[in-house]
Design an enzyme around this catalytic site. Structure first.
Site, PDB file in Angstrom:
ATOM      1  N   THR A  86     118.057  -6.338   6.609  1.00 26.10           N
ATOM      2  CA  THR A  86     119.316  -6.688   5.948  1.00 26.10           C
ATOM      3  C   THR A  86     119.467  -8.206   5.852  1.00 26.10           C
ATOM      4  OG1 THR A  86     120.359  -4.727   6.851  1.00 26.10           O
ATOM      5  CG2 THR A  86     121.842  -6.450   6.044  1.00 26.10           C
ATOM      6  N   ARG A 114     120.972   8.861   2.684  1.00 25.58           N
ATOM      7  CA  ARG A 114     121.556   8.145   3.835  1.00 25.58           C
ATOM      8  C   ARG A 114     122.088   6.767   3.389  1.00 25.58           C
ATOM      9  NH1 ARG A 114     120.365   3.089   6.758  1.00 25.58           N
ATOM     10  NH2 ARG A 114     121.359   3.329   8.759  1.00 25.58           N
ATOM     11  N   ASP A 117     125.297   0.711   7.097  1.00 29.76           N
ATOM     12  CA  ASP A 117     126.530  -0.075   7.246  1.00 29.76           C
ATOM     13  C   ASP A 117     126.696  -1.149   6.174  1.00 29.76           C
ATOM     14  OD1 ASP A 117     124.162  -1.213   8.683  1.00 29.76           O
ATOM     15  OD2 ASP A 117     125.496  -2.954   8.713  1.00 29.76           O
ATOM     16  N   GLY A 138     121.020  -4.618  11.437  1.00 30.73           N
ATOM     17  CA  GLY A 138     120.421  -3.797  12.497  1.00 30.73           C
ATOM     18  C   GLY A 138     120.783  -2.338  12.343  1.00 30.73           C
ATOM     19  N   GLY A 140     122.309   0.659  11.606  1.00 30.39           N
ATOM     20  CA  GLY A 140     123.515   0.895  10.830  1.00 30.39           C
ATOM     21  C   GLY A 140     124.449   1.929  11.418  1.00 30.39           C
TER      22      GLY A 140
HETATM   23  N1  GLY Z   1     121.791  -2.317   8.698  1.00 34.57           N
HETATM   24  C1  GLY Z   1     121.098  -1.666   7.674  1.00 34.57           C
HETATM   25  C2  GLY Z   1     121.104  -0.219   7.756  1.00 34.57           C
HETATM   26  O1  GLY Z   1     121.185   0.368   8.815  1.00 34.57           O
HETATM   27  O2  GLY Z   1     121.024   0.416   6.743  1.00 34.57           O
END
Ligand code: GLY
Length: 247
Positions: A86, A114, A117, A138, A140
């Site tokens: 990310t 899916r 976050d 990290g 999510g």
């Molecule tokens: N932080 C990115 C994800 O989990 O999709």
């Protein structure tokens, strides 16, 4: 998210558009909606001038095919590995306007559909120019159920510096993870903790910054025990520092 007008735009599960930040921005600025997903997001972005492009690279396709050959019989198991990538950005202009954005390919080889976050307001990002902004990266699932970025901004609203707010946000997330592990053995909880990969960074309207993560000597990510961030102030070169270097 633009923190003066408190406007927010996101695209999820988009294919055919590489510039996800720009696609999210046109949703924020030119649609009556905040979030568009899938084909509708791509169509809206392309109609609004965002370049259509193939997002699947030959390298990613090859990695997926290799992975599928190895793990075909283990559907649903957790193969996260070191797959997070990310990008979180916070910007502050001369007039004290803050904005924040996140962009990710998410969890490598996840179940189709899916959503992590990164595009979820309050989890992957939150921004209020009167208080501050935060972005997360990290795992999510853990960031989502902690509403991590919102929590960090609310700690700043309560008077904490960005650095203390980030530390408190990570402490809250670790507490949430512990609670979700109730009933498991101490060894299992420690193992979960040692695999936890979450980082958050924040800035207030004065330009003070903060960052914290779950990483450490027992929990490295891509070989690093801390999380790197790039800082640029007008007139200065870009500096890359470890989160642990921020006082
Ligand atoms: N932080 C990115 C994800 O989990 O999709």
């Amino acid at each position: 998210m633009e923190g003066t007008s408190m406007s927010y735009g996101a695209v999820l599960a988009v294919r055919g558009v590489v510039k996800a930040f720009s696609a999210a921005r046109v949703v924020m600025e030119r649609s009556p909606h905040s979030v568009l997903a899938g084909e509708g997001a791509t169509t809206f972005a392309v109609r609004n001038g965002i370049e259509a492009a193939e997002t699947l690279t030959d390298d990613a396709k090859q990695q997926f095919e290799d992975w599928r050959r190895q793990h075909l019989e283990e559907e649903g198991s957790d193969h996260r590995g070191e797959s997070h990538d990310t990008v979180g950005v916070i910007c502050l202009d001369h007039d004290g306007n803050l904005c924040a954005g996140t962009s990710t390919s998410g969890w490598k080889f996840k179940h189709p559909g899916r959503v992590g976050d990164a595009p979820v307001v309050g989890s992957g990002l939150y921004c209020d120019s009167s208080v501050g902004a935060a972005v997360a990266t990290g795992d999510g699932e853990e960031i989502l159920r902690t509403c991590l970025s919102f929590a960090v901004v609310e700690f700043m609203r309560g008077g904490d510096s960005p650095q203390l707010a980030c530390k408190k946000g990570i402490a809250r997330l670790e507490e949430t993870v512990k609670r979700s592990a109730a009933g498991r053995s101490v060894e299992e909880v420690n193992r979960m903790h040692d695999r936890l990969t979450v980082a958050v960074m924040a800035m207030n309207p004065k330009g003070d910054i903060g960052a914290a993560s779950t990483l450490g000597p027992r929990n490295v990510h891509r070989g690093r025990p801390s999380f790197p961030l790039a800082i640029w102030r007008k007139g200065d070169p870009v500096r890359v520092v470890e989160e642990t270097e921020i006082p």
